[in-house]
Write an enzyme that holds these catalytic residues in place. Structure first.
Site, PDB file in Angstrom:
ATOM      1  N   ASP A  36       0.809  -1.316  -0.120  1.00  0.00           N
ATOM      2  CA  ASP A  36       0.067   0.022   0.186  1.00  0.00           C
ATOM      3  C   ASP A  36       1.057   1.206   0.020  1.00  0.00           C
ATOM      4  OD1 ASP A  36      -2.344  -1.115  -0.377  1.00  0.00           O
ATOM      5  OD2 ASP A  36      -2.944  -1.231   1.986  1.00  0.00           O
ATOM      6  N   LYS A 107     -14.813  -5.515   4.729  1.00  0.00           N
ATOM      7  CA  LYS A 107     -13.995  -5.644   3.753  1.00  0.00           C
ATOM      8  C   LYS A 107     -13.325  -7.167   3.752  1.00  0.00           C
ATOM      9  CE  LYS A 107     -10.778  -3.332   0.411  1.00  0.00           C
ATOM     10  NZ  LYS A 107     -10.137  -4.451  -0.006  1.00  0.00           N
ATOM     11  N   ARG A 128     -11.203 -11.368 -11.402  1.00  0.00           N
ATOM     12  CA  ARG A 128     -11.161  -9.967 -11.784  1.00  0.00           C
ATOM     13  C   ARG A 128     -10.292  -9.785 -13.032  1.00  0.00           C
ATOM     14  NH1 ARG A 128     -10.324  -5.328  -7.618  1.00  0.00           N
ATOM     15  NH2 ARG A 128      -8.223  -6.278  -7.560  1.00  0.00           N
ATOM     16  N   LYS A 280     -20.694   2.365   1.324  1.00  0.00           N
ATOM     17  CA  LYS A 280     -21.183   2.537  -0.094  1.00  0.00           C
ATOM     18  C   LYS A 280     -22.551   3.418   0.182  1.00  0.00           C
ATOM     19  CE  LYS A 280     -19.939  -2.208  -1.224  1.00  0.00           C
ATOM     20  NZ  LYS A 280     -20.181  -3.460  -1.517  1.00  0.00           N
ATOM     21  N   CYS A 417       9.093 -32.241  29.890  1.00  0.00           N
ATOM     22  CA  CYS A 417      10.292 -32.510  30.701  1.00  0.00           C
ATOM     23  C   CYS A 417      10.142 -33.375  31.515  1.00  0.00           C
ATOM     24  CB  CYS A 417      10.823 -31.313  31.205  1.00  0.00           C
ATOM     25  SG  CYS A 417      12.066 -31.394  32.413  1.00  0.00           S
TER      26      CYS A 417
HETATM   27  S1  IVH Z   1     -17.383  -3.376  -3.230  1.00  0.00           S
HETATM   28  C1  IVH Z   1     -17.475  -1.509  -7.414  1.00  0.00           C
HETATM   29  N1  IVH Z   1     -17.420  -4.780  -1.001  1.00  0.00           N
HETATM   30  O1  IVH Z   1     -11.959  -4.943  -2.346  1.00  0.00           O
HETATM   31  C2  IVH Z   1     -16.789  -1.919  -6.091  1.00  0.00           C
HETATM   32  N2  IVH Z   1     -15.619  -5.000  -2.347  1.00  0.00           N
HETATM   33  O2  IVH Z   1      -9.655  -3.530  -2.621  1.00  0.00           O
HETATM   34  C3  IVH Z   1     -16.545  -3.197  -5.964  1.00  0.00           C
HETATM   35  N3  IVH Z   1     -14.008  -6.421  -1.270  1.00  0.00           N
HETATM   36  O3  IVH Z   1     -12.373  -5.210  -5.738  1.00  0.00           O
HETATM   37  C4  IVH Z   1     -16.266  -3.422  -4.384  1.00  0.00           C
HETATM   38  N4  IVH Z   1     -14.935  -7.032   0.476  1.00  0.00           N
HETATM   39  O4  IVH Z   1     -12.836  -7.460  -4.305  1.00  0.00           O
HETATM   40  C5  IVH Z   1     -16.882  -4.327  -1.991  1.00  0.00           C
HETATM   41  N5  IVH Z   1     -17.610  -5.819   1.054  1.00  0.00           N
HETATM   42  C6  IVH Z   1     -17.087  -5.457  -0.049  1.00  0.00           C
HETATM   43  C7  IVH Z   1     -15.766  -6.027  -0.224  1.00  0.00           C
HETATM   44  C8  IVH Z   1     -14.990  -5.690  -1.259  1.00  0.00           C
HETATM   45  C9  IVH Z   1     -13.765  -6.803   0.065  1.00  0.00           C
HETATM   46  C10 IVH Z   1     -12.894  -6.366  -2.480  1.00  0.00           C
HETATM   47  C11 IVH Z   1     -13.228  -6.330  -3.723  1.00  0.00           C
HETATM   48  C12 IVH Z   1     -12.783  -5.193  -4.212  1.00  0.00           C
HETATM   49  C13 IVH Z   1     -11.330  -4.866  -3.551  1.00  0.00           C
HETATM   50  C14 IVH Z   1     -11.093  -3.412  -3.586  1.00  0.00           C
END
Ligand code: IVH
Length: 697
Positions: A36, A107, A128, A280, A417
């Site tokens: 990162d 995530k 992907r 989101k 032991c």
């Molecule tokens: S939404 C269009 N939600 O993290 C955006 N992604 O670092 C789609 N990921 O490519 C992503 N958990 O593969 C989303 N709850 C979650 C996620 C998630 C893991 C992954 C996903 C993304 C990557 C980005």
């Protein structure tokens, strides 16, 4: 070429190399955190130097697709996410996208996969890849637990692309690596690599044999009639697709920040790895209005947590000896900071575990430390081996006293032991245990004191040759002691700047008077003489005798004499005792030197029968009165038994199995079926820290 351009070139080469290893070979040559940082630096420089270097690398998603599988063109591009690392970053994003509601969810640290359903039937699964073109892994994805081959219900859209994350649960990952190693294969470095490797097997039967899981979190091509991300999830769930139960729709950035903090606190108890929270904008029309950059949507952001995994070098594997003689291999590592603390050692539990993890001395290993919990080696980075690595061989002798190591009974994995009376390590550990919160809770009798009392620099002045000597300590015996400073995790002596063992006058001040520790120790030993009988029993380190059994025995028999004069049958009859424990107790008492402990303690005035007063609040008015509580997984600041004893002290019942009557589950890392059961029954799950917070100060 100006310096900046040279640096950009350098960084691109590195980023490309690590991306390729990560996406194509399932290898993490460096940790995600290090990656990162490189990517952030590159991003900054690419923004400053937009001309003359071709497409900036940081606008690309993932990496090109591999060659083993057929290419698949995604109907809708598979995006990545932009990251923020702190509150400020998140609030700046929230400001840009406008008011909520926001959908928040973990995530997952896994592998992004797109599933295509035509008229409700799974026709294609793809990785992907670079976002536009991925790899066709349909056959393998068909083997993922919980991924429906046909959607439930009817009236499905003609075509939908569903996106999600494929991953391994930590427990399944450890089992998988063990299996791979036992079959002579190369272990994976961490769960994410293993998920990617398992999904990209040429033979679907191999994928099928691996317990991959998937959670879906979005869509590509989509024509169902819904207005929000949360409505999408409801629809996906209705169709039988696995969605996270950990998502929440929240109105304000403030609530989102609380969600981020809360999830981080429970992170160590989650069965799979997460590396942050994804937030989101819930409303789909707003999502569309905000749109995307070439790499990531503007309507979503990943708030990353500090990394729990880093790569470091395994310098050696040594063996430490515990209070019951158990020999535990532990890793000596190049010190590294992970989850906010410096780690130098990590337990490897037993020789079978060293084997099953497939690590060699000299390997670069992935080290995991989740929050406050004990650091753990996940696996080796096999591709970084240079041939100089060597396998660990479990020693046949105790590293501290050279006595033979052997199994306590035939077939035991653990070696012990055999010199339990005078092995310096065992004695030191037992004495420290007597002072611990789980046993007599004697302030000033910690690990370093225990070591000083049993293994001083000049052995002839050691005042404690067995537990028998503990309660007859005097100031005269303490004063001459010079002690080595020892590490609590490993028993190794700490070194001074010149590389010599660090030595301190432990019980004496510079002016020759007794130190505060010496005075406290003697005073607290006096208090300890009248501690409840069950605590005294626990303090003897008899195998299998924890606080629950000790309480039962103390309540039933009322005195040491009655307990040790009872037959195995009489002991085994007590609720919560049973035959193994009964045998352990009678076996212990057969040893002369064990009986001597009791005689000496009695002579020194230790109260070896139930005192008249009761400890703590009475059961009926305790904090946990009437509650059944279960503890599972490993605990950080104290043993599981000590937590159970706190439950009982506060009026609760420490139960061994989860049912719908369980008030809550205290879960630590490594929690398995009890955690799953608690979740399926909607029983509250809390961490050790949260449990300790509940207790009265
Ligand atoms: S939404 C269009 N939600 O993290 C955006 N992604 O670092 C789609 N990921 O490519 C992503 N958990 O593969 C989303 N709850 C979650 C996620 C998630 C893991 C992954 C996903 C993304 C990557 C980005």
């Amino acid at each position: 070429m100006p310096n900046q351009l040279i640096r950009i070139k350098e960084l691109r080469a590195l980023v490309e190399k690590y991306r390729d290893a990560y996406y194509q070979q399932d290898q993490s040559l460096i940790s995600d955190a290090e990656y990162d940082l490189l990517e952030q630096e590159l991003k900054k420089l690419e923004a400053l130097e937009p001309q003359g270097l071709g497409d900036p690398l940081t606008t690309k998603v993932g990496s090109g697709s591999g060659s083993v599988f057929d290419p698949v063109i995604h109907g809708q591009k598979m995006m990545s996410l932009d990251n923020v690392f702190d509150t400020e970053g998140f609030l700046a994003w929230a400001e840009r996208v406008g008011p909520g509601p926001y959908l928040c969810e973990p995530k997952i640290d896994g592998l992004a996969v797109s599933l295509t359903y035509k008229d409700g039937v799974l026709v294609r699964a793809a990785t992907r890849g670079d976002g536009e073109v991925g790899e066709d892994i349909t056959q393998n994805a068909m083997t993922i637990q919980g991924v429906p081959h046909r959607l439930s219900g009817d009236n499905h859209p003609e075509l939908v692309e569903v996106r999600g994350e494929v991953f391994f649960e930590l427990e399944d990952f450890a089992k998988l690596n063990a299996r791979i190693v036992s079959q002579g294969g190369k272990p994976f470095a961490n769960p994410r690599n293993s998920a990617s490797g398992s999904l990209r097997q040429k033979d679907p039967a191999v994928s099928a044999s691996r317990p991959l899981k998937m959670l879906v979190h979005g869509f590509g091509v989509w024509s169902a009639d819904v207005v929000s991300q949360s409505a999408v999830y409801q629809k996906l769930t209705k169709w039988g697709l696995p969605t996270t139960k950990r998502y929440q729709v929240l109105e304000t950035p403030k609530l989102v920040l609380a969600f981020i903090a809360e999830l981080e606190a429970t992170r160590p108890t989650i069965e799979h790895e997460i590396d942050g929270v994804v937030i989101k904008v819930d409303d789909l029309a707003t999502q569309e209005m905000l749109g995307s950059t070439s790499r990531a949507p503007r309507w979503a952001i990943a708030h990353k947590y500090p990394p729990e995994q880093i790569n470091t070098k395994l310098l050696d594997i040594k063996v430490s000896i515990g209070r019951t003689g158990r020999a535990t291999p532990f890793a000596v590592l190049v010190p590294a900071v992970v989850a906010g603390s410096q780690v130098e050692f990590a337990t490897l539990h037993n020789q079978e575990q060293v084997k099953s993890k497939g690590v060699l001395i000299g390997d670069t290993v992935v080290l995991r430390k989740a929050g406050d919990v004990i650091p753990e080696i996940l696996g080796p980075v096999v591709s970084l081996r240079d041939g100089s690595e060597r396998a660990f061989v479990m020693p046949s002798k105790c590293p501290e006293c050279q006595a033979k190591l052997g199994p306590a009974s035939l077939g035991d994995i653990d070696l012990r032991c055999t010199n339990s009376k005078s092995c310096p390590a065992q004695l030191r550990e037992r004495i420290a245990y007597i002072g611990s919160r789980a046993a007599l809770d004697i302030e000033a009798l910690g690990y370093v004191s225990a070591s000083a009392l049993t293994n001083p620099v000049e052995p002839e002045v050691a005042p404690i040759l067995s537990e028998a000597d503990l309660f007859s300590l005097t100031i005269e015996k303490l004063l001459p002691i010079k002690a080595k400073v020892v590490d609590v995790d490993t028993g190794l002596a700490k070194k001074d700047a010149d590389g010599n063992d660090k030595v301190v006058d432990f019980f004496r001040k510079k002016n020759g008077e007794p130190s505060e520790v010496a005075i406290k120790l003697l005073a607290n030993l006096e208090v300890a003489k009248t501690k409840p009988l069950w605590r005294l029993l626990v303090s003897l380190s008899i195998r299998h005798v924890g606080p629950v059994a000790a309480r039962a025995l103390a309540d039933n028999f009322g005195s040491f004499r009655a307990i040790f004069e009872a037959s195995q049958e009489q002991l085994a009859e007590v609720d919560g005792v049973g035959p193994t424990l009964a045998k352990s107790i009678t076996g212990w008492y057969l040893e002369d030197w064990h009986r001597q402990i009791i005689t000496s303690w009695e002579a020194a005035g230790v109260q070896l029968s139930n005192p008249l007063h009761k400890e703590g609040p009475s059961k009926a008015d305790g904090l946990f009165a009437g509650l059944s509580i279960v503890v599972t997984g490993s605990m950080e600041t104290m043993t599981r038994e000590a937590i159970e004893s706190l439950i009982i002290e506060n009026g609760g019942k420490a139960s061994s199995s989860v049912s719908k009557n369980t008030a809550f589950l205290v879960a630590g890392p490594g929690a398995g079926s009890k955690l799953t059961k608690a979740e399926s029954l909607d029983v509250l799950v809390i961490t050790e820290a949260q449990f300790l917070d509940k207790l009265p100060a």
